[in-house]
Structure formats: C-alpha cells, structure tokens
Design an enzyme around this catalytic site. Structure first.
Site, PDB file in Angstrom:
ATOM      1  N   GLU A 190     -17.587  65.178  22.517  1.00 25.81           N
ATOM      2  CA  GLU A 190     -17.734  66.592  22.867  1.00 25.81           C
ATOM      3  C   GLU A 190     -19.132  66.841  23.420  1.00 25.81           C
ATOM      4  OE1 GLU A 190     -17.836  71.065  20.878  1.00 25.81           O
ATOM      5  OE2 GLU A 190     -17.026  69.388  19.735  1.00 25.81           O
ATOM      6  N   LYS A 199      -8.282  64.979   1.240  1.00 22.84           N
ATOM      7  CA  LYS A 199      -7.900  65.116   2.650  1.00 22.84           C
ATOM      8  C   LYS A 199      -6.994  66.309   2.908  1.00 22.84           C
ATOM      9  CE  LYS A 199      -8.407  60.161   3.057  1.00 22.84           C
ATOM     10  NZ  LYS A 199      -7.760  58.852   3.047  1.00 22.84           N
ATOM     11  N   ASP A 217     -14.718  57.923   6.003  1.00 29.56           N
ATOM     12  CA  ASP A 217     -13.306  58.205   6.268  1.00 29.56           C
ATOM     13  C   ASP A 217     -13.213  59.510   7.052  1.00 29.56           C
ATOM     14  OD1 ASP A 217     -10.606  58.723   6.284  1.00 29.56           O
ATOM     15  OD2 ASP A 217     -10.292  58.154   4.192  1.00 29.56           O
ATOM     16  N   HIS A 228     -21.897  75.205  27.711  1.00 30.56           N
ATOM     17  CA  HIS A 228     -20.751  74.306  27.746  1.00 30.56           C
ATOM     18  C   HIS A 228     -20.338  73.996  29.177  1.00 30.56           C
ATOM     19  CE1 HIS A 228     -20.337  74.700  23.423  1.00 30.56           C
ATOM     20  NE2 HIS A 228     -19.377  73.799  23.460  1.00 30.56           N
TER      21      HIS A 228
END
Length: 584
Positions: free
Chosen positions: A265, A397, A473, A571
């Site tokens: 990104e 998670k 993770d 951006h």
C-alpha cells in the site's frame, strides 16, 4: 546487437542456437499480402469479403427469381468469386488458423519453461556482452571491461543468475507424470525425495500441467525450502515477494528503532515515517506494558449444569490454583499459568487459561499446558466430556469483546506529547482540529458503526505490515489491531497529548515465521531477534511496544492528513502509478 557480438570478440554461437531462416525459405505471412499497414490491409480484405458475399447473394437471388441456371456466370460474377476466395484465404490465414491451433494445440507447461529458460539464458549472456558504460557508437574501441562477480539481478520478478534454473531430469519427469495421474500424492514429495527444493519444482510443474496455467511470475529460485518444512508451509510451489520499507527512527522509551513494514500500500510507510518524525522532534514516545499472557479456552460438557458449575467453582477456588499450576507448568520451562476464567452456557463450561510464554507468541505452549490440566481433571471429574481444546472463548483470530476487555498476548499503552510547533510545521494542521476530528471520527464515528475495538484510524495497517515483516501470524492482526486512539490538548491548549491503548498484541520473537531469513533480519534490525538471554520474554515485549509506537506514529500522521484535507492528494501522489508495470 550484431555489433555488440562482433565487438566483444565472442563468436555468435555462444548464445543458445535459434532457428535460422535461409534465403530459400519464404518467411512471408498473410498480413504481407499488401504493402500497407496491418490495420489497413485487414480493413481492405474485410470490406472485399463482405462486399463480394453481398454481391453474389444478390445475383443468385435474381437468378432464382428469373429461373436462370446458377452455373451460368458473367465476367463480373467470376471476378467476384475469385475475390471471395482470395479474401477468405487471407482472413483464414490471419485469424482462423492461429485461433484453431490455440484451441486444439494448447501449449503445455514444458513450452513455457523451455521458452523462459531460453530467454533467461540469452539475457544473461547478453547482459555480460553489453555491459559497456557507453554505446559502441561513441568510440571505435568497444572492448568489454572485465566483469566482477555479480549477485543475481532481479527484474520483472525473474532472477538472472549465473546458475541455471533447476532442470528437470528424466526421473523428475516420471515423478511429475505420477503426480498428475494421482498415483503419487503431492504432499509426500518432500519425504519421498529428501530434497525440498526439488519437491517444490516437481510439484510446481505438475500443477502447471494439471491446470494449464503458467506460474512463470511466481519465483521458485532463491528460497530455502528446508527452513519451512514441517513448521511454516506445506506443499510449496514458490514464494511471494513483498517490498519492505523502513519508517523511523522511532524514538521510544529513549531508544531509536527503525521499523520494518512489509506492504504493497503506497503512502503507508511515508505516512508512518512522518509520524515518527513528529514524535522524535517532540522528545519521543513512552510505552508501558500492562499485561503479558496468552490464552486458550477449551470447552467441556457435563450431564447437568450443576456438574459444570462444580468444576467452575473448583477451578476458581484460590486453594486449588497452586495444584493446577504445577500440572500446567510441566509442559514448558517458560509457560507459567497466571489465571483461569470460566463461563457457563447451560451444561457446557468454557475455561479461559492465561499463561506467560517467554519470547514465543505461545499458542502451542499454552495448548500443551491446557491439555495437561484436562487430563488431570478427568480423575476427579470422570463425567467431563472434552469437546475441543479451543472453544472460541480464547479468542483467537476473531474480533471478541473478551480480548478487548481482558486482553490477550501483550497489553500496551503508548503516549506522546506533540509540540504545537511540530503539529503546525510537520503535520500541517492544528491541535484543535486534531482533537475535534479524533472525537468525531475515532470515538463517535466508531461508536455509531458499532465497532468492537476499532476506535482508531488505521491501526490494522501498521500491525499487518510489521507482522508480515517480522514473521508474525498475519491472521492475528484481527485482535492485535484492537486499539483506541485518544487525543487531548494540553499545556493550555498549545500542545497535543496523543495515546494508543492496545490490549491484545500477539507477537513473538522465536518460533513460526520468525526463524526465516528475511523475517529474522527484520527482527535483528529492531534488536529483538530470538530469545532474550537476560530476561525471558523481554524481546517479545519490546516488539509489542514497538508495534504500539508505530501505530501511534501512523495514527498521528493519518489524522493530521485528514484534518488538513491532504489525504486524497497524498494518495494520488504515492498510492497511484501511471507506470505500466507489466512492461517494466
């Protein structure tokens, strides 16, 4: 290129031989029918074809209406028939044959591999021969300077190296055929061959043949497949490249850290870097570790709710905690039971064990300890039916209020006081604007959305980027990104107090992906590689504070960009590219 070859003093046959067209052969194509540009030639023959078809159909319709024999043709009809066949042959040669061949004779992965290998080998040789600093036309003496040993050159996701790409042998070909036929399981290649890289190459080729899709853009060379066997990834066929940027230095607790961020990104690293600059110019940030404990919550079932309540009372009785701790702690020299929290749903009992795990993230460690306790409890509660080692009361998670309230992993708060001059000159906004925007966006707006732990601007961006770079993770970004960002005017409204509170950062510096070469290098950059030799768990705790500090910097920069109306502009500048990367 011929000049390059001749001037180098090397014979032309150094390159891989290619098919040569002799003078006796006719290399013409259908598109060479007219001395015109290709699009004009196509237009001419398209127009001719449909015109003569329309003319012939009109003439034949007229003959049928007047009962004239169809085989009686005039000169104009003869010319039209000849033009019809000529245009038809051209169109068939230009479009039809290639299209039919693409369907009937679909290229196999062998063709892709041979072509890629040929191109790579030729490009390597040409790179060697064409390594002059000036073009040949600038001097008569075009002798090549001696080339020093060079590392592999990566371009367009291909590795150009002196070593050839893995070549499949006849034995490999037989194994590939057996994998494609289903007689050899793909997952068993490593154990059967004893060579992880060779197994990956064979699996990759078999996959290409089974799917008919090329994996030429997915790198295979340059990775240690032995390092992931049995711990990181099963059935590999290559690896994905993710760029790593550096934000910082981040001045945190009196120390400077260069924070690695793996992301695709644009603007993310630049924005975080600006936040680090603002923090550094204001004297740095301070972080405090509030809690450190990984959780696991099995679910068990009894015949009645009363029996489930009996076990709950037993586990929560302080007099029994020492006994249970001894049983739990047998699983590891680092895992130490901290607490047990129970919840009942009917006759089902959920037991949330929390324990310290040293420098490991600790999921496996706490799971082994829980299993020891479950085996021990079977003696006094033989009617206990263990349904699962994880009952989602952990919670791993998944966004969960229990993690937001109780915490999981490392609970950290990080704060800084940003000087008013820095807010105006570096962040290009004002203290008042930031405080108001934070209240309306991060607090009120998130409440309106019914957010769970999402009272921030984009904590998940930074957590994910640092997690990927350091071998954590990535799926645990869900709860690790729980964060509330607070901003308040201080010192008579001249300065800005900003803080982030993150109750469940789940990180480790040993085990899992942290031992891979690239991720280990990023941990080493932060000074937290491996286990701490002085204080067990110190490295993982430091990493958690660095994550919180990076989130603080990124929150500060993004909120400032929004307050100043610069978000879209930045951006458009850093997150959009006019370059055609497919031709790079």
């Amino acid at each position: 290129m011929e000049a390059t070859r001749l001037s180098s003093g090397k014979p032309v046959h150094d390159l891989k031989p290619r098919k040569e067209v002799s003078l006796d052969e006719d290399p013409t194509k259908a598109s060479d029918a007219l001395p015109l540009p290709l699009h004009l030639t196509n237009a001419v023959f398209f127009t001719l074809f449909f015109s003569v078809v329309y003319f012939l159909l009109s003439r034949w319709r007229e003959k049928i209406r007047t009962s004239t024999p169809l085989h009686v043709v005039t000169f104009s009809e003869i010319v039209a028939i000849i033009a019809f066949f000529a245009s038809f042959i051209y169109l068939l040669g230009f479009f039809g044959i290639d299209f039919v061949q693409s369907l009937v004779f679909r290229p196999t992965p062998d063709v892709w591999i041979s072509e890629d290998e040929e191109e790579e080998e030729n490009e390597v040789l040409l790179r060697k021969e064409d390594a002059r600093k000036v073009p040949c036309g600038q001097a008569l003496d075009c002798a090549l300077p001696p080339l020093p040993p060079q590392a592999p050159v990566v371009a367009a996701q291909k590795v150009f190296d002196e070593k050839p790409v893995t070549v499949l042998t006849e034995e490999d070909e037989e194994i590939i055929k057996s994998v494609v036929a289903g007689t050899t399981p793909s997952y068993s290649l490593e154990s059967k061959l004893g060579d992880c890289k060779r197994a990956a190459a064979i699996r990759r080729e078999a996959l290409q043949r089974l799917t008919g899709k090329s994996l030429s853009g997915l790198p295979l060379e340059g990775f240690d497949y032995e390092s992931i066997l049995g711990q990181c990834c099963e059935m590999p066929v290559g690896y994905v490249q993710i760029p790593v940027g550096i934000a910082g230095p981040l001045l945190l607790n009196g120390k400077e850290f260069s924070v690695p961020m793996a992301t695709t990104e644009g603007c993310l690293v630049a924005s975080t870097n600006r936040g680090c600059k603002a923090i550094h110019l204001s004297g740095g940030a301070t972080s405090v570790l509030l809690k450190d404990g990984m959780t696991r919550a099995p679910v068990v079932r009894f015949g009645t709710a009363k029996r489930a309540a009996d076990l709950k009372l037993y586990l929560e009785d302080p007099n029994n905690f020492e006994t249970i701790s001894i049983v739990f702690n047998r699983s590891s020299r680092f895992g130490r039971l901290q607490s047990i929290k129970c919840a009942i749903a009917g006759k089902n009992l959920y037991m949330r064990f929390t324990c310290s795990t040293g420098d490991a993230m600790g999921m496996n460690m706490v799971s082994k300890g829980v299993q020891n306790v479950l085996d021990f409890l079977q003696t006094d509660f033989p009617d206990m039916d263990v349904l699962g080692i994880s009952g989602n009361f952990c919670s791993d998670k998944k966004p969960a209020a229990v993690n937001w309230i109780e915490g999981r992993g490392k609970s950290v708060v990080c704060e800084a006081i940003i000087k008013g001059d820095v807010v105006r000159k570096v962040l290009k906004t004002s203290v008042e604007s930031l405080v108001e925007l934070n209240m309306l966006k991060n607090l009120t707006g998130s409440a309106m959305a019914g957010a769970l732990g999402g009272f921030n601007a984009h904590a998940g961006n930074i957590v994910s980027a640092v997690f990927i770079a350091t071998g954590q993770d990535p799926a645990q970004n869900v709860e690790s990104s729980h964060c509330i960002t607070m901003m308040e005017a201080v010192n008579d409204g001249n300065d800005l107090h900003v803080s982030v509170t993150m109750p469940s950062i789940e990180v480790g510096t040993v085990g899992g992906g942290t031992q891979l070469a690239s991720q280990s290098a990023c941990l080493n950059l932060l000074g937290v590689k491996g286990a701490s030799k002085e204080v067990p768990g110190a490295n993982s705790r430091t990493l958690a504070t660095i994550v919180a500090g990076a989130v603080l910097a990124a929150e500060l920069s993004l909120m400032s960009a929004i307050a100043a109306g610069q978000l879209v502009k930045s951006h458009m500048k850093y997150n959009r590219s006019s370059k055609d990367v497919s031709k790079a």
